[in-house]
Each structure stands twice: as C-alpha cells, then as structure tokens.
Design an enzyme around this catalytic site. Structure first.
Site, short mmCIF file in Angstrom:
data_model
loop_
_atom_site.label_atom_id
_atom_site.label_comp_id
_atom_site.label_asym_id
_atom_site.label_seq_id
_atom_site.Cartn_x
_atom_site.Cartn_y
_atom_site.Cartn_z
N TRP A 17 -11.85 -3.95 1.28
CA TRP A 17 -11.09 -4.52 0.16
C TRP A 17 -12.05 -5.23 -0.79
O TRP A 17 -12.92 -5.98 -0.34
CB TRP A 17 -10.05 -5.50 0.70
CG TRP A 17 -9.05 -5.93 -0.33
CD1 TRP A 17 -9.14 -7.02 -1.15
CD2 TRP A 17 -7.82 -5.29 -0.65
NE1 TRP A 17 -8.04 -7.10 -1.96
CE2 TRP A 17 -7.20 -6.05 -1.68
CE3 TRP A 17 -7.16 -4.15 -0.16
CZ2 TRP A 17 -5.97 -5.70 -2.23
CZ3 TRP A 17 -5.94 -3.81 -0.71
CH2 TRP A 17 -5.35 -4.57 -1.74
N HIS A 47 -9.33 -7.67 8.31
CA HIS A 47 -8.57 -6.58 7.67
C HIS A 47 -9.46 -5.38 7.36
O HIS A 47 -9.18 -4.61 6.44
CB HIS A 47 -7.88 -7.10 6.41
CG HIS A 47 -6.91 -8.20 6.69
ND1 HIS A 47 -5.57 -7.98 6.91
CD2 HIS A 47 -7.10 -9.53 6.82
CE1 HIS A 47 -4.97 -9.13 7.15
NE2 HIS A 47 -5.88 -10.09 7.11
N HIS A 51 -5.89 -1.72 10.63
CA HIS A 51 -5.63 -3.09 11.07
C HIS A 51 -4.15 -3.46 10.99
O HIS A 51 -3.37 -2.81 10.32
CB HIS A 51 -6.44 -4.08 10.23
CG HIS A 51 -6.01 -4.12 8.78
ND1 HIS A 51 -6.47 -3.21 7.85
CD2 HIS A 51 -5.15 -4.93 8.12
CE1 HIS A 51 -5.92 -3.47 6.68
NE2 HIS A 51 -5.11 -4.51 6.82
N ASP A 53 -1.52 -6.57 10.00
CA ASP A 53 -1.34 -7.83 9.29
C ASP A 53 -0.43 -8.74 10.10
O ASP A 53 0.68 -8.33 10.48
CB ASP A 53 -0.67 -7.60 7.93
CG ASP A 53 -1.62 -7.07 6.88
OD1 ASP A 53 -2.82 -6.98 7.15
OD2 ASP A 53 -1.13 -6.73 5.78
N HIS A 57 -0.99 -13.92 7.25
CA HIS A 57 -1.86 -13.36 6.21
C HIS A 57 -1.33 -13.68 4.82
O HIS A 57 -2.12 -13.93 3.89
CB HIS A 57 -1.96 -11.84 6.43
CG HIS A 57 -2.72 -11.11 5.39
ND1 HIS A 57 -3.96 -11.50 4.93
CD2 HIS A 57 -2.42 -9.95 4.70
CE1 HIS A 57 -4.39 -10.64 4.02
NE2 HIS A 57 -3.48 -9.71 3.86
N HIS A 158 4.92 -7.01 1.28
CA HIS A 158 4.60 -7.76 2.50
C HIS A 158 5.72 -8.74 2.85
O HIS A 158 6.20 -8.80 3.99
CB HIS A 158 3.29 -8.53 2.34
CG HIS A 158 2.05 -7.73 2.51
ND1 HIS A 158 1.50 -6.97 1.50
CD2 HIS A 158 1.22 -7.56 3.58
CE1 HIS A 158 0.40 -6.39 1.93
NE2 HIS A 158 0.20 -6.72 3.19
N GLU A 170 -1.84 -1.09 8.59
CA GLU A 170 -2.41 -0.52 7.37
C GLU A 170 -3.69 0.27 7.64
O GLU A 170 -4.36 0.07 8.65
CB GLU A 170 -2.70 -1.64 6.36
CG GLU A 170 -1.44 -2.33 5.86
CD GLU A 170 -1.72 -3.56 5.01
OE1 GLU A 170 -0.88 -3.87 4.14
OE2 GLU A 170 -2.74 -4.24 5.23
#
Length: 206
Positions: A17, A47, A51, A53, A57, A158, A170
């Site tokens: 990310w 992440h 992974h 969440d 998070h 989310h 994800e």
C-alpha cells in the site's frame, strides 16, 4: 484432495500500500557465521500481501486481531466471479446464490500484475453489506488490496461490513480457482492488540 494456494508471495520488492512499510526479509545470522543455524528477520506491515483486517484497523473501539472468531477463517466457502466492475453492488450479488455460505470470495481479476500495485481495482459498494448479511455471509474475501478505493478516507465499505458483522480478507489471489464451493483456510497470526495480520490462505476441494 486438491489444494489451491490463494496467498500472494511475500518477497523483497513486492508492492505494498502506498506509504506503508516495505516488506523485507534477510538472514540476520547464518550457519556459516554462528556454526549452528540460519535465522531470518522479517520487517513488514500487518497489511502486507494476503491479510485479514481487524475492526481496530478502522475503528478505535474495534476488536483486535487476537479477539476475532477463528471459526470464520476456516470452513465452507463460495468463490464467485464478478469482473470489470468499479464497485460490486447488490445487483451484482443477486445474480449468485449465496445461501448457505458464511464465507464469500470474489474473483474480479482487478489486480492482473502482481509486481505492480494497482491504481484502480474493484471495491465493495457499502450498501452491499446489508444484502450480504441477510444472505448469511460473515466473511468476504477480495483480490483487491482493499474493499474501499485507494483514496478513501472514510472507509465506508469497511465500516458497513463491520456494522453487519462481516469480516474482511484482502489481497487474495484467485486466478487458479474456478467459481464454486471450497473449504477455505486462512488463519491470522495471534499478534496481541494488532490491527491486522498476514495469512497463508488456501482453498481445498475434494
């Protein structure tokens, strides 16, 4: 028994990310040096790659990774395919029979080059959370790095999924998995108070 690995490989130089901790693996001590064993060191975000969440998070009062119900991360799962969509909507989901499946994995093909972080990818429309919950879904898995757009600050999907009790997996890789029923195994690491965790995710099919 067929096993399909749907985990993205953790390796140096892999895309993460934007702005997140780069993944790094190195030998901190070698058998040649210490005469006994090779010992590695890993530096990474919680992440990175495939992974889970935890609600913490995106919610200060949300559950941490070690508080999650592990039964959601192992069991019967349905893989469906929805391609060429910016957002997966209720109308898209209504074309599939989701009844009887607590775990739903969506194959979108929206991360075609694993060596490059996607600038755009398929997300989950927040209003789809209610439909998923009514259908009995309690865990959703996506190939995208997030259920929300890259530039999202509100993280509406989310929050909508969490409000309906739906857990989030994800960055899975479903290119070898045909649509259908499988057994999912994707156990998060037991990291105290963590906001997320990498997983080794596989599908099993007899």
């Amino acid at each position: 028994m067929t096993i399909i690995d749907i985990t993205r490989t953790l390796k140096n130089g892999m895309p993460v990310w934007p702005g997140d901790t780069p993944f790094s693996y190195e030998l901190s001590s070698t058998k040649a040096e210490n005469g006994s064993a090779n010992v590695g060191r890993v530096v990474m975000s919680t992440h990175t790659g495939t992974h889970v969440d935890a609600p913490f998070h995106f919610d200060e009062k949300g559950k941490r990774i070690e508080e999650l119900d592990l039964s959601l991360y192992i069991g019967k799962a349905l893989v469906i395919e929805i391609v060429k969509k910016e957002f997966i909507t209720v109308e898209d989901l209504q074309k599939h029979d989701l009844q009887g499946y607590e775990r739903l994995l969506i194959k979108t093909g929206s991360w075609p080059d694993p060596a490059t972080f996607p600038e755009t990818y398929t997300c989950i429309a927040p209003e789809a959370a209610s439909y998923l919950a009514v259908s009995g879904v309690r865990l959703i898995g996506v190939e995208s790095p997030s259920v929300d757009p890259l530039n999202s600050k509100e993280m509406l999907a989310h929050h909508a999924l969490n409000n309906k009790g739906i857990h989030i997996l994800e960055s899975i890789d479903l290119h070898e998995a045909e649509p259908g029923e499988y057994e999912l195994i994707a156990m998060p690491l037991k990291v105290e108070k963590a906001d997320g965790s990498p997983v080794r995710a596989v599908l099993r099919k007899e």
